[in-house]
Design a protein around this motif. Structure first.
Motif, PDB file in Angstrom:
ATOM      1  N   GLY A  26      33.250  81.740  23.356  1.00  0.00           N
ATOM      2  CA  GLY A  26      34.457  80.930  23.215  1.00  0.00           C
ATOM      3  C   GLY A  26      34.272  79.762  22.289  1.00  0.00           C
ATOM      4  O   GLY A  26      33.222  79.127  22.264  1.00  0.00           O
ATOM      5  N   ARG A  27      35.299  79.471  21.511  1.00  0.00           N
ATOM      6  CA  ARG A  27      35.217  78.420  20.516  1.00  0.00           C
ATOM      7  C   ARG A  27      35.431  77.041  21.082  1.00  0.00           C
ATOM      8  O   ARG A  27      35.170  76.055  20.405  1.00  0.00           O
ATOM      9  CB  ARG A  27      36.259  78.686  19.418  1.00  0.00           C
ATOM     10  N   THR A  28      35.917  76.954  22.332  1.00  0.00           N
ATOM     11  CA  THR A  28      36.240  75.647  22.892  1.00  0.00           C
ATOM     12  C   THR A  28      35.236  75.212  23.944  1.00  0.00           C
ATOM     13  O   THR A  28      35.553  74.409  24.813  1.00  0.00           O
ATOM     14  CB  THR A  28      37.646  75.660  23.500  1.00  0.00           C
ATOM     15  N   PHE A  29      34.019  75.727  23.863  1.00  0.00           N
ATOM     16  CA  PHE A  29      33.002  75.422  24.876  1.00  0.00           C
ATOM     17  C   PHE A  29      32.831  73.924  25.046  1.00  0.00           C
ATOM     18  O   PHE A  29      32.679  73.439  26.153  1.00  0.00           O
ATOM     19  CB  PHE A  29      31.675  76.065  24.471  1.00  0.00           C
ATOM     20  N   SER A  30      32.840  73.188  23.947  1.00  0.00           N
ATOM     21  CA  SER A  30      32.551  71.759  24.016  1.00  0.00           C
ATOM     22  C   SER A  30      33.553  71.000  24.871  1.00  0.00           C
ATOM     23  O   SER A  30      33.265  69.900  25.337  1.00  0.00           O
ATOM     24  CB  SER A  30      32.507  71.163  22.609  1.00  0.00           C
ATOM     25  N   SER A  31      34.719  71.559  25.099  1.00  0.00           N
ATOM     26  CA  SER A  31      35.736  70.873  25.890  1.00  0.00           C
ATOM     27  C   SER A  31      35.654  71.191  27.378  1.00  0.00           C
ATOM     28  O   SER A  31      36.325  70.565  28.191  1.00  0.00           O
ATOM     29  CB  SER A  31      37.133  71.237  25.382  1.00  0.00           C
ATOM     30  N   TYR A  32      34.808  72.166  27.729  1.00  0.00           N
ATOM     31  CA  TYR A  32      34.752  72.606  29.119  1.00  0.00           C
ATOM     32  C   TYR A  32      33.823  71.726  29.951  1.00  0.00           C
ATOM     33  O   TYR A  32      32.727  71.367  29.517  1.00  0.00           O
ATOM     34  CB  TYR A  32      34.247  74.047  29.210  1.00  0.00           C
ATOM     35  N   THR A  33      34.252  71.453  31.182  1.00  0.00           N
ATOM     36  CA  THR A  33      33.326  70.971  32.193  1.00  0.00           C
ATOM     37  C   THR A  33      32.549  72.179  32.720  1.00  0.00           C
ATOM     38  O   THR A  33      33.139  73.205  33.051  1.00  0.00           O
ATOM     39  CB  THR A  33      34.079  70.291  33.343  1.00  0.00           C
ATOM     40  N   MET A  34      31.228  72.041  32.763  1.00  0.00           N
ATOM     41  CA  MET A  34      30.365  73.144  33.189  1.00  0.00           C
ATOM     42  C   MET A  34      29.603  72.757  34.450  1.00  0.00           C
ATOM     43  O   MET A  34      29.170  71.608  34.598  1.00  0.00           O
ATOM     44  CB  MET A  34      29.357  73.479  32.086  1.00  0.00           C
ATOM     45  N   GLY A  35      29.439  73.717  35.333  1.00  0.00           N
ATOM     46  CA  GLY A  35      28.732  73.448  36.572  1.00  0.00           C
ATOM     47  C   GLY A  35      27.661  74.477  36.867  1.00  0.00           C
ATOM     48  O   GLY A  35      27.696  75.597  36.342  1.00  0.00           O
ATOM     49  N   TRP A  36      26.703  74.056  37.675  1.00  0.00           N
ATOM     50  CA  TRP A  36      25.713  74.970  38.248  1.00  0.00           C
ATOM     51  C   TRP A  36      25.900  74.986  39.765  1.00  0.00           C
ATOM     52  O   TRP A  36      26.080  73.926  40.381  1.00  0.00           O
ATOM     53  CB  TRP A  36      24.290  74.532  37.922  1.00  0.00           C
ATOM     54  N   PHE A  37      25.840  76.179  40.328  1.00  0.00           N
ATOM     55  CA  PHE A  37      25.935  76.391  41.762  1.00  0.00           C
ATOM     56  C   PHE A  37      24.787  77.289  42.180  1.00  0.00           C
ATOM     57  O   PHE A  37      24.139  77.921  41.343  1.00  0.00           O
ATOM     58  CB  PHE A  37      27.273  77.055  42.117  1.00  0.00           C
ATOM     59  N   ARG A  38      24.545  77.354  43.486  1.00  0.00           N
ATOM     60  CA  ARG A  38      23.525  78.274  43.977  1.00  0.00           C
ATOM     61  C   ARG A  38      23.924  78.825  45.335  1.00  0.00           C
ATOM     62  O   ARG A  38      24.691  78.211  46.065  1.00  0.00           O
ATOM     63  CB  ARG A  38      22.157  77.582  44.060  1.00  0.00           C
ATOM     64  N   ALA A  49      25.174  70.832  40.274  1.00  0.00           N
ATOM     65  CA  ALA A  49      25.356  69.798  39.257  1.00  0.00           C
ATOM     66  C   ALA A  49      26.504  70.185  38.353  1.00  0.00           C
ATOM     67  O   ALA A  49      26.874  71.355  38.270  1.00  0.00           O
ATOM     68  CB  ALA A  49      24.080  69.626  38.430  1.00  0.00           C
ATOM     69  N   ARG A  50      27.050  69.166  37.655  1.00  0.00           N
ATOM     70  CA  ARG A  50      28.064  69.470  36.656  1.00  0.00           C
ATOM     71  C   ARG A  50      27.974  68.463  35.511  1.00  0.00           C
ATOM     72  O   ARG A  50      27.512  67.338  35.688  1.00  0.00           O
ATOM     73  CB  ARG A  50      29.477  69.526  37.247  1.00  0.00           C
ATOM     74  N   ILE A  51      28.451  68.907  34.353  1.00  0.00           N
ATOM     75  CA  ILE A  51      28.458  68.057  33.174  1.00  0.00           C
ATOM     76  C   ILE A  51      29.801  68.183  32.489  1.00  0.00           C
ATOM     77  O   ILE A  51      30.308  69.285  32.279  1.00  0.00           O
ATOM     78  CB  ILE A  51      27.284  68.414  32.225  1.00  0.00           C
ATOM     79  N   ARG A  52      30.409  67.066  32.171  1.00  0.00           N
ATOM     80  CA  ARG A  52      31.709  67.067  31.501  1.00  0.00           C
ATOM     81  C   ARG A  52      31.542  67.159  29.991  1.00  0.00           C
ATOM     82  O   ARG A  52      30.443  67.101  29.455  1.00  0.00           O
ATOM     83  CB  ARG A  52      32.497  65.818  31.874  1.00  0.00           C
ATOM     84  N   TRP A  53      32.673  67.254  29.320  1.00  0.00           N
ATOM     85  CA  TRP A  53      32.658  67.389  27.860  1.00  0.00           C
ATOM     86  C   TRP A  53      31.979  66.186  27.205  1.00  0.00           C
ATOM     87  O   TRP A  53      31.366  66.312  26.145  1.00  0.00           O
ATOM     88  CB  TRP A  53      34.094  67.521  27.345  1.00  0.00           C
TER      89      TRP A  53
END
Length: 118
Positions: A26-38, A49-53
């Motif tokens: 995806g071309r808009t990755f930089s705008s996504y909030t990304m998270g890790w779950f387990r 954890a999560r990281i915003r744009w």
């Protein structure tokens, strides 16, 4: 649409380190909030954890000070550096992308197994 592929899991002794990667399409990755779950066997999936744009991060208390989430927008990749691993960190780890239109994590990877031996 976003497709996510995790890698980097494995078997490690307690006290060791691993770095998980999550490659996103995806071309808009930089705008996504990304998270890790387990998800550990027999347990509910839990937030890690999560990281915003803009690079701001939050962590679960159980991993604070040991895990670091980061992202490289040029590579469409989010990372989870895991240090001082404990047997209770054993789980399948998933990365996820937040869908703001639905106000939830709508896109998930297939998961990568992390096993920490004592």
């Amino acid at each position: 649409q976003v497709q996510l592929v995790e890698s980097g899991g494995g078997l490690v002794q307690a006290g060791g380190s691993l770095r998980l990667s999550c490659a996103a399409s995806g071309r808009t990755f930089s705008s996504y909030t990304m998270g890790w779950f387990r998800q550990a066997p027999g347990k509910e999936r839990e937030f890690v954890a999560r990281i915003r744009w803009n690079g701001s991060t939050i962590y679960a208390e159980s991993v604070k000070g040991r895990f670091t989430i980061s992202r490289d927008n040029a590579k469409n990749t989010v990372y989870l550096q895991m240090n001082s691993l404990k047997p209770e960190d054993t789980a399948v780890y998933y990365c996820a992308a937040w869908a703001p239109e639905n106000m939830r994590y709508d896109y998930w990877g297939q998961g990568t197994q992390v096993t920490v031996s004592s």
